[in-house]
Design a protein around this motif. Structure first.
Motif, PDB file in Angstrom:
ATOM      1  N   ASN A 150      -4.198  -0.415  -2.802  1.00  0.00           N
ATOM      2  CA  ASN A 150      -3.516  -1.030  -2.235  1.00  0.00           C
ATOM      3  C   ASN A 150      -3.167  -1.940  -3.003  1.00  0.00           C
ATOM      4  OD1 ASN A 150      -5.295  -3.551  -0.847  1.00  0.00           O
ATOM      5  ND2 ASN A 150      -5.391  -1.071   0.026  1.00  0.00           N
TER       6      ASN A 150
ATOM      7  N   SER B 285       0.891  -1.353   0.272  1.00  0.00           N
ATOM      8  CA  SER B 285       0.058   0.074  -0.173  1.00  0.00           C
ATOM      9  C   SER B 285       0.887   0.987   0.276  1.00  0.00           C
ATOM     10  CB  SER B 285      -0.611  -0.286   1.341  1.00  0.00           C
ATOM     11  OG  SER B 285      -0.032  -0.301   2.724  1.00  0.00           O
ATOM     12  N   TRP B 286       0.268   2.039  -0.711  1.00  0.00           N
ATOM     13  CA  TRP B 286       1.375   3.668  -1.069  1.00  0.00           C
ATOM     14  C   TRP B 286       0.139   4.169   0.557  1.00  0.00           C
ATOM     15  CZ3 TRP B 286       5.359   3.643  -3.532  1.00  0.00           C
ATOM     16  CH2 TRP B 286       5.139   3.158  -4.519  1.00  0.00           C
TER      17      TRP B 286
END
Length: 287
Positions: A166, A154-155
């Motif tokens: 994600n 996930s960013w």
């Protein structure tokens, strides 16, 4: 081309520097092998001394300064710094877990200080959610003697994508983070991988059924499946990306608003307004 000082402008080819990991650096004790050799337990003793008490705080301060210098060099010489950091447990203050950064949960911290968090342009977090194996019913069976895990990527910070998306990645002891398995697992979890009985197949190729256990063999024998899977996943994954046309439109609106604010600001002279307007007009045209 020359810059405003008459000096040539250089464009450096992009370079990638991988740090795994900066927070594990042991500073001055390691620089001198004689100091390590003189310690009772050698390198392990030097490491323990470097991460505890006042020495640990000093080490975090030095690493923070190192991060700042690395970023300056990276911008100048077009270097991409790919830094890997492990998430550690932070001691609770007065029994209450402390939250360091919005991308970290309460009680979590990244070693080496907070500088890396704020200087980075993107941060990808990996959280293991499942185990790969065939020893227990709770594990994901991807073949005999294949072990590993499945992690959510996930960013938690990104300057190039505003969507907090994600996906799940498959890691095995055979191929590491496996691109093919991860892609197929991603499509399966989203319900976008066609299925016939107990087998899956790529859109347009029902004659090549496969499972997650034998997908490498089936794709290897039928290489046309790779391009077909790419085209299928490209359409499925496109909504996860920012729309570049929309982003460019927003940038233009922002620039126009800045120019309007400059013209309406009485603190600037007419000449300054014109000069600044030329700068922002050029920025819009460059976009």
């Amino acid at each position: 081309m020359l810059d405003i000082y008459g000096k040539p402008i250089y464009e450096y080819p992009p370079t990638i520097l991988i740090c795994d990991s900066t927070s594990q650096l042991i500073l001055e004790d390691v620089d001198d092998p004689d100091k390590i050799g003189s310690k009772k337990d050698g390198l392990s003793a030097a490491y323990e001394a470097a991460i505890k008490g006042p020495a640990g705080a000093q080490r975090a301060k030095v690493i923070s300064a190192l991060y700042s210098q690395m970023v300056n060099y990276a911008k100048r010489y077009n270097i991409i710094i790919f830094s890997i950091n492990h998430i550690n447990k932070m001691p609770a203050m007065m029994g209450i877990p402390v939250k360091q950064f919005r991308g970290l949960r309460a009680g979590e911290t990244i070693g080496g200080g907070e500088r890396a968090i704020y200087l980075s342009s993107s941060m990808l977090r990996l959280d293991v959610i499942k185990s790969v194996g065939n020893k227990t019913a709770s594990q994901v069976n991807l073949g005999d003697d294949v072990s590993g895990h499945i992690a959510i990527a996930s960013w938690i910070k990104s300057k190039s994508n505003s969507k907090a998306n994600n996906c799940q990645l498959v890691f095995t002891d055979v191929n590491g983070y496996d691109q093919l398995l991860s892609s197929l697992w991603f499509a399966k979890e989203r319900g976008e991988l066609a299925k016939k009985g107990n087998y899956f197949y790529v859109n347009g190729y029902p004659q090549y059924p496969f499972t997650l256990k034998n997908c490498h063999e089936v794709f290897g024998d039928n290489p046309e499946l790779f391009s077909a899977l790419y085209l299928q996943l490209r359409d499925q994954c496109e909504p996860m990306l920012d729309n570049p046309d929309h982003a460019q439109k927003k940038n233009r609106q922002l620039m126009e608003q800045i120019r309007a604010d400059i013209h309406n600001d009485d603190d600037f002279s007419r000449g300054d307004k014109m000069d600044m307007d030329d700068i922002y007009s050029q920025m819009i045209n460059d976009d």
